[in-house]
Write an enzyme that holds these catalytic residues in place. Structure first.
Site, PDB file in Angstrom:
ATOM      1  CE1 TYR A  27       1.836  15.511  17.747  1.00 60.22           C
ATOM      2  CE2 TYR A  27       2.465  14.390  15.739  1.00 60.22           C
ATOM      3  CZ  TYR A  27       2.363  14.405  17.109  1.00 60.22           C
ATOM      4  OH  TYR A  27       2.772  13.322  17.835  1.00 60.22           O
ATOM      5  CE  LYS A  47      -0.633  12.420  15.995  1.00 54.79           C
ATOM      6  NZ  LYS A  47       0.312  11.628  16.777  1.00 54.79           N
ATOM      7  CD  GLU A  84      -0.113   7.220  24.590  1.00 52.13           C
ATOM      8  OE1 GLU A  84      -0.563   6.922  23.471  1.00 52.13           O
ATOM      9  OE2 GLU A  84      -0.127   8.381  25.028  1.00 52.13           O
ATOM     10  CG  LEU A 109      -2.883  10.159  20.264  1.00 55.34           C
ATOM     11  CD1 LEU A 109      -2.945  11.651  20.516  1.00 55.34           C
ATOM     12  CD2 LEU A 109      -1.952   9.844  19.118  1.00 55.34           C
TER      13      LEU A 109
HETATM   14  N1  PDD Z   1       2.622   9.155  16.865  1.00 58.04           N
HETATM   15  N2  PDD Z   1       0.433   7.444  21.108  1.00 58.04           N
HETATM   16  C1  PDD Z   1       1.286   8.454  20.903  1.00 58.04           C
HETATM   17  C2  PDD Z   1       1.813   9.201  22.076  1.00 58.04           C
HETATM   18  C3  PDD Z   1       1.656   8.806  19.588  1.00 58.04           C
HETATM   19  O1  PDD Z   1       2.483   9.847  19.385  1.00 58.04           O
HETATM   20  C4  PDD Z   1       1.144   8.057  18.489  1.00 58.04           C
HETATM   21  C5  PDD Z   1       1.500   8.373  17.061  1.00 58.04           C
HETATM   22  C6  PDD Z   1       0.268   6.995  18.766  1.00 58.04           C
HETATM   23  C7  PDD Z   1      -0.362   6.178  17.650  1.00 58.04           C
HETATM   24  O2  PDD Z   1      -1.332   6.928  16.961  1.00 58.04           O
HETATM   25  P1  PDD Z   1      -1.682   6.633  15.432  1.00 58.04           P
HETATM   26  O3  PDD Z   1      -2.044   5.199  15.349  1.00 58.04           O
HETATM   27  O4  PDD Z   1      -2.811   7.541  15.161  1.00 58.04           O
HETATM   28  O5  PDD Z   1      -0.439   6.933  14.618  1.00 58.04           O
HETATM   29  C8  PDD Z   1      -0.077   6.722  20.076  1.00 58.04           C
HETATM   30  C9  PDD Z   1       2.932   9.663  15.557  1.00 58.04           C
HETATM   31  C10 PDD Z   1       3.111   8.607  14.506  1.00 58.04           C
HETATM   32  C11 PDD Z   1       4.100  10.625  15.673  1.00 58.04           C
HETATM   33  O6  PDD Z   1       4.081  11.405  16.610  1.00 58.04           O
HETATM   34  O7  PDD Z   1       5.003  10.605  14.822  1.00 58.04           O
END
Ligand code: PDD
Length: 285
Positions: free
Chosen positions: A32, A147, A179, A203
């Site tokens: 996703y 992801k 993270e 991630l």
């Molecule tokens: N989540 N780490 C994890 C585990 C995440 O699920 C996310 C983002 C990030 C930040 O990634 P980005 O900057 O690309 O949004 C880091 C999204 C927003 C979600 O699952 O809703």
């Protein structure tokens, strides 16, 4: 009413239906993305589509669309929804088989689903006061760089924060920062911005990349390196970053003040640069 896309059809979200045999439902077998949209412009679209491609390749799920096709579908979903600022959710699962079998089906017809919600970024009071977080051992698997929709561990870890009236859980694995449950983490010590390097343990955030690019372009001292739990606990500033949280100060960790307990100057500066960058990119189309 939210308009979604399911396998080639644009339709009201409450009419969309997926088979209970879908491997996304049975096994969490899918990838996703969450793409923020400002004034109807998808932010860092190419990068999101490239990360999707990378996740799909790693889980051996043939990508059903070329990048230009993804871009067209995403733009159409944005156009068909009412909000100026949106959060587009995109999911590709390995589709439905006629029986439950861990092994991949011989013929894969992926299920492609996109929906959009109004983008809700953190309210002013959270940015002005910062937010409280808790910490926990990172008990997820060893492919946190992917992801995938298999997010039960992330959900449990997020709920751990909610149960304690906090917004996020900061994760440590073997004594090192990884993270947050759904965000990347940055810290500041003595004027230097620190964040862990990309690896299979976190991630590769799109916002993380933008923040590092802004640190470079504005000449902010920064280091990308392994960070000990103890360093995090003695940070001057902590921030979480994600597509929906943008750059958000963490001012309490496990009920102790981070630094002086107020959002720090570098975090506020980075947030301002991030807003400027967003506006510039959006204006240039
Ligand atoms: N989540 N780490 C994890 C585990 C995440 O699920 C996310 C983002 C990030 C930040 O990634 P980005 O900057 O690309 O949004 C880091 C999204 C927003 C979600 O699952 O809703």
């Amino acid at each position: 009413m939210s308009l979604c896309y399911l396998n080639g059809r644009y339709q009201p979200l409450d009419e969309a239906q997926v088979s209970p045999m879908d491997r996304g439902f049975l096994f969490g077998d899918g990838a996703y993305e969450v793409i923020p949209v400002y004034s109807r412009h998808p932010f860092r679209l190419e990068e999101h589509v490239a990360r999707l491609e990378s996740t799909l390749a790693s889980i051996r799920l043939p990508n059903p669309h070329r990048p230009d096709e993804w871009a067209a579908i995403i733009r159409e979903v944005i156009d068909r929804n009412v909000w100026e600022d949106q959060s587009v959710y995109l999911q590709v699962s390995r589709g439905a088989d006629d029986k439950r079998n861990h092994a991949f089906p011989k013929v894969v017809r992926p299920t492609v689903f996109l929906m959009s919600e109004q983008l809700i970024t953190p309210p002013d009071y959270q940015r002005e006061e910062g937010v409280a977080c808790v910490s926990a051992a990172d008990f997820r698997w060893l492919r946190c760089d992917l992801k995938t929709v298999a997010l039960l561990a992330n959900c449990l870890l997020r709920q751990h924060a909610i149960d304690q009236g906090c917004v996020e859980t900061v994760l440590f694995r073997d004594g090192f920062l990884t993270e947050g449950s759904s965000s990347n983490i940055f810290m500041v010590k003595d004027g230097v911005v620190l964040t862990p390097p990309k690896s299979h343990l976190m991630l590769p955030g799109i916002t993380y990349d933008v923040v590092l690019e802004l640190a470079v372009s504005h000449g902010l001292q920064h280091e990308v390196r392994e960070i000990l739990e103890d360093e995090v606990r003695h940070a001057d500033e902590l921030w979480m970053t994600s597509s929906t949280k943008e750059v958000l100060p963490i001012t309490r960790l496990d009920d102790k003040a981070v630094g002086n307990g107020r959002p720090g100057p570098l975090g506020q500066q980075m947030y301002a640069w991030y807003q400027d960058f967003k506006n510039t990119v959006m204006r240039s189309g």
